[in-house]
Structure formats: structure tokens, C-alpha cells
Motif scaffolding. Sequence first.
Motif, short mmCIF file in Angstrom:
data_model
loop_
_atom_site.label_atom_id
_atom_site.label_comp_id
_atom_site.label_asym_id
_atom_site.label_seq_id
_atom_site.Cartn_x
_atom_site.Cartn_y
_atom_site.Cartn_z
N SER A 221 2.72 -4.70 -6.30
CA SER A 221 2.92 -3.26 -6.19
C SER A 221 2.23 -2.51 -7.33
O SER A 221 1.80 -1.36 -7.16
CB SER A 221 4.41 -2.93 -6.19
N TRP A 222 2.11 -3.16 -8.50
CA TRP A 222 1.47 -2.48 -9.63
C TRP A 222 0.00 -2.19 -9.33
O TRP A 222 -0.56 -1.21 -9.84
CB TRP A 222 1.60 -3.32 -10.89
N VAL B 3 0.84 -1.21 0.00
CA VAL B 3 0.00 0.00 0.00
C VAL B 3 0.87 1.25 0.00
O VAL B 3 0.50 2.28 -0.58
CB VAL B 3 -0.95 -0.01 1.21
N TYR B 4 2.04 1.17 0.62
CA TYR B 4 2.88 2.37 0.74
C TYR B 4 3.50 2.78 -0.58
O TYR B 4 3.95 3.92 -0.73
CB TYR B 4 3.96 2.15 1.80
N VAL B 5 3.55 1.87 -1.56
CA VAL B 5 3.98 2.28 -2.90
C VAL B 5 2.98 3.27 -3.47
O VAL B 5 3.34 4.35 -3.95
CB VAL B 5 4.13 1.06 -3.82
N GLY B 6 1.70 2.91 -3.41
CA GLY B 6 0.67 3.82 -3.90
C GLY B 6 0.56 5.07 -3.06
O GLY B 6 0.33 6.18 -3.59
N HIS C 32 -7.07 8.27 0.92
CA HIS C 32 -7.93 7.36 0.17
C HIS C 32 -7.16 6.15 -0.34
O HIS C 32 -7.74 5.07 -0.51
CB HIS C 32 -8.58 8.10 -1.01
N VAL C 33 -5.87 6.31 -0.61
CA VAL C 33 -5.05 5.15 -1.01
C VAL C 33 -5.04 4.12 0.12
O VAL C 33 -5.26 2.92 -0.11
CB VAL C 33 -3.62 5.59 -1.36
N VAL D 219 -3.82 2.31 -7.85
CA VAL D 219 -4.63 2.97 -6.81
C VAL D 219 -4.05 4.33 -6.47
O VAL D 219 -4.78 5.32 -6.32
CB VAL D 219 -4.71 2.08 -5.55
N GLY D 220 -2.73 4.41 -6.36
CA GLY D 220 -2.09 5.68 -6.03
C GLY D 220 -2.29 6.73 -7.10
O GLY D 220 -2.36 7.93 -6.80
#
Length: 254
Positions: free
Chosen positions: A152-153, A72-75, A167-168, A158-159
Motif C-alpha cells: 500500500s505504501w 491501487v484504491y489506497v492511492g 492517473h493513479v 503514487v496517490g
Amino acid sequence: MRALQQTLTLAWRSLVQVRHNPWELGDYSIQPILFLVLFLYVFGGAISGTPDDYLSYMLPGVIVMNLVFVTVYVGHGLNTDLTKGIFDRFRALPIPRWAPLAGRIVADLAKQSLCILLLLGVGYLLGFRPDSSILAVVAMVALLLLFALSASWIMVLVGVVARDPEHVQLFGFTALFPVTFVSNAFVPVATMPGWLQGVVQANPVSVLTDAVRGLLLGGPVAAPVLGSLAWAVALTALFAPLSVWALNRRLARG
């Protein structure tokens, strides 16, 4: 080589940012350890008879669960750069257009590696002992990182489309909770209702968890590893083009 150096520089920037967001560091370290200890001593006796027996079954599940959650932290990081205009500044620099995104993903893989090793170390202190060779453990880490890259994609997409970083996180964790817990990460499939077992067995989290158990404990390896690789390829083939298209569209809109 110049593009690679620039990507690694941007990855280092993402790693250094952890100092300003200690909660993220907690999600990579404190939170998985808490999950490991709480699940072990609260559910271990009820599920496996003793916490020691449950540790071997549950540790791979905790590793996979945390790997999925922290993507989630990637986005989140990408959305932060987009909403604050930092991504526009990167576009003005003489670097490849893909370098900021690649740097973000490389930084996440570095954090994932640290988290995997941390959980294995804590598991060892609690009494977990791998029943496989060092090569199998290395293969397990490589498989986990490959799957993290593909997952991660999803969070990149989402990001890009989310309105703000909050919201992400809201969408990411809400979507990942059922995917993670409707799996064999913590409970054997045989204990579930018959109509649910097929869903659980097809769940990519279950497939990856079986692969990790096989590589760590010497169980079946070929089928779950190939299944995990198939899921990784499918997720990348579906979400990587969508993510790049959505990112280019957002940047073109300004």
C-alpha cells in the motif's frame, strides 16, 4: 487511545464511501470471482488437465493477484482527498496528522480481509479443500495483510504525486499487470523460457504465492514465508519514508 479512535473513525469513513463508488466494491468482490471462474474453466484443462486439479494451484494466485491490484484504491482515495481539499480540512481538526492516512490504510486492510475470505468461500464451493490446519489458514491471512500493508505504501506514493485519481489508476494498473502476470500465480515456472524463470522466481508476487500455497496445501513454508516477510520489510523501508516525505511536501506547497 484517542488517536486510535480517531484513526478508526476515519477508516470507517473510507468504508462507508464504498456506497457512493460501487465499482470499487466490484473490484473487491465481483472482479476476483470472475477471474477465479474464468481462469479455472478456460485454462484449467490446458494447464493441469482438469479444472479441479488447476483450482488448487490457481486459487492462491488469484488471491495474491487481487490483493496487489486493489492496493491501487489506497492511492486513489488519498489522491481524491488531496485534490478535493478534504485533506486540508482534516489538518484543521484536532487529530494527529497521520490519522487520515492511517485510516485510509486500515480501511483497505478491512476490505482486503473481506476479499480473501470471499475468495476462499467461493473456492470451497467450487471444490477447493485446504490441506492444512486452521492456524495455518489464519497465518496465511495475516501474511497477506502484512504484505498488502507494505504494498500500500507504493500506492500512497503514487496517490501523492499523481495529478488526479484517474492517473493513479492508470499508472497503478499499468505497473501491476506485468508484475502480477510475470509470476507463478497461474502457470508453473518450469513451463517458461529459461531466461525468464529467474525473474519469475525473484518476483515478490511469486514468493508470496508460494507462501500461500504452502500454508493452504501443506507444501514448503519456511523459505517462501521468510521471503515474503523480507519483501514486505524492504517495500515498507523504501516506500513509507518516501511517501511521508512526498505527502508533507505536497501539503506544505498547498
